[in-house]
Design a protein around this motif. Structure first.
Motif, short mmCIF file in Angstrom:
data_model
loop_
_atom_site.label_atom_id
_atom_site.label_comp_id
_atom_site.label_asym_id
_atom_site.label_seq_id
_atom_site.Cartn_x
_atom_site.Cartn_y
_atom_site.Cartn_z
N ALA B 163 63.26 5.85 -28.02
CA ALA B 163 63.68 4.60 -27.39
C ALA B 163 63.02 4.41 -26.03
N SER B 164 61.73 4.68 -25.98
CA SER B 164 61.00 4.45 -24.73
C SER B 164 59.68 3.75 -25.06
N SER B 165 58.84 3.55 -24.04
CA SER B 165 57.59 2.84 -24.29
C SER B 165 56.46 3.84 -24.58
N VAL B 166 55.38 3.32 -25.15
CA VAL B 166 54.23 4.18 -25.46
C VAL B 166 53.66 4.76 -24.16
N GLY B 167 53.64 3.95 -23.11
CA GLY B 167 53.13 4.40 -21.81
C GLY B 167 53.92 5.59 -21.29
N SER B 168 55.22 5.50 -21.42
CA SER B 168 56.08 6.58 -20.94
C SER B 168 55.85 7.86 -21.75
N VAL B 169 55.64 7.70 -23.07
CA VAL B 169 55.37 8.87 -23.93
C VAL B 169 54.06 9.52 -23.51
N LYS B 170 53.02 8.67 -23.28
CA LYS B 170 51.71 9.18 -22.89
C LYS B 170 51.82 9.97 -21.58
N GLN B 171 52.59 9.41 -20.65
CA GLN B 171 52.74 10.05 -19.34
C GLN B 171 53.43 11.42 -19.48
N LYS B 172 54.49 11.45 -20.29
CA LYS B 172 55.21 12.72 -20.48
C LYS B 172 54.30 13.74 -21.15
N ALA B 173 53.55 13.29 -22.17
CA ALA B 173 52.66 14.21 -22.89
C ALA B 173 51.58 14.75 -21.95
N HIS B 174 51.04 13.87 -21.12
CA HIS B 174 49.98 14.27 -20.18
C HIS B 174 50.50 15.34 -19.22
N ARG B 175 51.68 15.10 -18.67
CA ARG B 175 52.28 16.07 -17.73
C ARG B 175 52.58 17.39 -18.44
N ALA B 176 53.06 17.27 -19.68
CA ALA B 176 53.41 18.49 -20.43
C ALA B 176 52.15 19.32 -20.71
N TYR B 177 51.05 18.65 -21.12
CA TYR B 177 49.82 19.39 -21.41
C TYR B 177 49.31 20.09 -20.15
N ALA B 178 49.40 19.40 -19.02
CA ALA B 178 48.93 20.00 -17.76
C ALA B 178 49.74 21.27 -17.47
N LYS B 179 51.04 21.17 -17.68
CA LYS B 179 51.90 22.33 -17.42
C LYS B 179 51.61 23.46 -18.42
N LEU B 180 51.40 23.09 -19.67
CA LEU B 180 51.10 24.12 -20.69
C LEU B 180 49.78 24.82 -20.40
N ARG B 181 48.78 24.05 -19.94
CA ARG B 181 47.49 24.66 -19.61
C ARG B 181 47.65 25.64 -18.47
N SER B 182 48.45 25.25 -17.47
CA SER B 182 48.63 26.17 -16.33
C SER B 182 49.40 27.42 -16.78
N THR B 183 50.34 27.25 -17.72
CA THR B 183 51.06 28.43 -18.26
C THR B 183 50.07 29.36 -18.96
N LEU B 184 49.17 28.77 -19.74
CA LEU B 184 48.16 29.57 -20.44
C LEU B 184 47.25 30.30 -19.46
N ARG B 185 46.86 29.58 -18.39
CA ARG B 185 45.98 30.20 -17.38
C ARG B 185 46.68 31.40 -16.74
N GLU B 186 47.96 31.19 -16.40
CA GLU B 186 48.74 32.28 -15.78
C GLU B 186 48.83 33.47 -16.73
N PHE B 187 49.01 33.15 -18.00
CA PHE B 187 49.12 34.22 -19.00
C PHE B 187 47.82 35.01 -19.10
N ARG B 188 46.69 34.27 -19.04
CA ARG B 188 45.37 34.91 -19.12
C ARG B 188 45.13 35.84 -17.94
N LYS B 189 45.58 35.34 -16.73
CA LYS B 189 45.36 36.12 -15.51
C LYS B 189 46.03 37.48 -15.60
N GLY B 190 47.25 37.51 -16.05
CA GLY B 190 47.94 38.81 -16.12
C GLY B 190 49.19 38.74 -16.94
N PRO B 191 49.06 38.98 -18.24
CA PRO B 191 50.24 38.90 -19.09
C PRO B 191 51.33 39.90 -18.71
#
Lengths: 226, 202
Positions: B163-191
């Motif tokens: 029940a939201s707009s496509v723009g809002s979904v895109k924004q949430k997905a973009h923020r989530a991917y950024a956070k997931l990438r940083s989680t992956l980077r942290e994991f790579r640095k030192g699990p």
């Protein structure tokens, strides 16, 4: 492939066989046919019809005194705006009855109704007198709420097969629609067109009904859960 | 069960789209209901399980969801997409169940409210567990990512389901991917020192 995609495709859980068997045996075993709900447009039309009918009936009980004291321009602006808002809210109410039907806008609609109405009151009326403000105000508020309550009954009847996902939000939209009918009825019947009176007491019917609708919806949810 | 699978195959419903299956399910076609269940339950279960982080709880949620879908099947409008309708119900079941659980937790003795979480293990040398990656995301971003990446919904379908707009979904997905990438980077640095340590602490 992107790293994130790869991570998502690894180690994804599958439905346990016992759970699947349970659902198929206990829930999907019932194969009775159901009648699908009518399209959104038909429900919106019903909501609009109830709005128009009850606003006119309640306005007619005093011979449309509120309508006759308005200038033609003010009458046209106020009434056409309220009708447009009612169409918007009717569609919103019809959508809120169906899961996954898109945006619902219940609180945005309430805010929009208030902003549009208050702006029109400020632009169209120039009387700022506050004679017997509370006395007249309470009478109008009571009448508006009574009109809204009578509107909510047929609206709920129309919407009885909906509300499967979010009763709180749907209740708010139905409340908003009923409040809008109360506001229209007051516009048609109340001859007091001072800015404080209409801006406070007439407008108050809308948020009160929307909040009451949301609370009733929430109560229904808790009741269903128990 | 085998007879049932055979009956479904013979009825020809396997070739139908989700929308047609749903319509036939509304009309009381048991084979269509079964086939719909087979086609959508996997992604729905993953959506529930990965969001809650608890597989047993997800079992209950899936049953609750199908009960709700069955009783509310009249609210599906023929011809419209099925997935947003299903996921909107799934979201509601999840939120409703979460509220119910929270209310029950208040009534539990304090000692039981703080049970130690189950120990998690990393299943891959390269990537952290998906649950752990998702745990770093806020609820609204997590559900959007799961609908897009795990359930394979389109942006439009996610917007309708939430029940939201496509723009809002895109924004949430973009923020989530950024956070997931940083989680992956942290994991790579030192699990051992980073994410892995965090998970063993709970």
């Amino acid at each position: 492939m992107d790293e994130i995609e790869r991570a998502f495709q690894k180690n994804v859980p599958e439905v346990p066989a016992t759970v699947a068997a349970n659902i198929r045996a206990q829930i999907l075993r019932d194969t009775s046919a159901v009648r699908p709900m009518p399209p959104i447009s038909r429900h919106a039309l019903f909501f609009g019809g109830v709005f128009a009918l009850l606003a006119v009936v309640w306005g007619a009980t005093t011979g449309f005194r509120g309508f006759w004291v308005l200038s033609p321009a003010a009458a046209l602006a106020l009434i056409s705006s309220l009708v447009v808002l009612a169409i918007w809210c009717g569609v919103s109410a019809a959508r809120s009855m169906r899961p996954g039907a898109g945006n619902l806008y219940s609180w945005i609609s309430t805010a929009m109704v208030l902003v549009v109405y208050e702006t029109l009151v400020l632009v169209l009326f120039d009387d700022y007198s506050m004679q017997r403000f509370i006395h007249h105000g309470m009478a109008c508020l009571t009448l508006g709420l009574a009109c809204a309550a009578t509107t909510a009954v047929p609206m709920l009847f129309i919407a009885r097969r909906g509300f499967v996902v979010d009763p709180t939000r749907a209740g708010a939209v139905i409340g908003l629609m009923s409040g809008l009918t109360g506001l229209m009825a007051l516009t048609l019947r109340c001859p007091l067109i001072s800015v404080p009176h209409t801006g406070v007491w007439h407008a108050a019917v809308v948020p009160i009904c929307a909040i009451a609708g949301a609370l009733i919806g929430r109560f229904t949810l808790v009741f269903q859960r128990e | 069960m085998e007879d049932r699978a055979k009956a479904i195959a013979e009825s020809g419903v396997t070739a139908l789209s989700l929308e047609l299956l749903m319509e036939r399910y509304q009309q009381g076609d048991a084979a269509a209901g079964d086939e719909l269940f087979l086609q959508v339950s996997g992604p729905l279960y993953r959506f529930m399980a990965l969001q809650s982080g608890d597989r047993r709880y997800a079992d209950d949620l899936l049953q609750e969801l199908w009960l709700r879908v069955h009783t509310a099947r009249h609210s599906y409008q023929p011809g419209r997409p099925v997935l947003p309708w299903l996921y909107a119900i799934a979201r509601f079941v999840k939120v409703d169940s979460y509220r119910k659980r929270r209310a029950e937790r208040f009534e539990e003795p304090l000692s039981r409210q703080f049970d130690p979480p189950a120990e998690r293990t990393t299943t891959s040398d390269e990537l952290p567990e998906i649950d752990r990656m998702l745990a770093a995301l806020p609820e609204s971003q997590r559900e959007v990512v799961l609908m897009l990446k795990v359930s394979g919904l389109s942006l439009e379908e996610v917007a309708r389901a939430t029940a939201s707009s496509v723009g809002s979904v895109k924004q949430k997905a973009h923020r989530a991917y950024a956070k997931l990438r940083s989680t992956l980077r942290e994991f790579r640095k030192g699990p051992e020192s980073g994410t892995a340590k965090g998970s063993s602490d709970g």
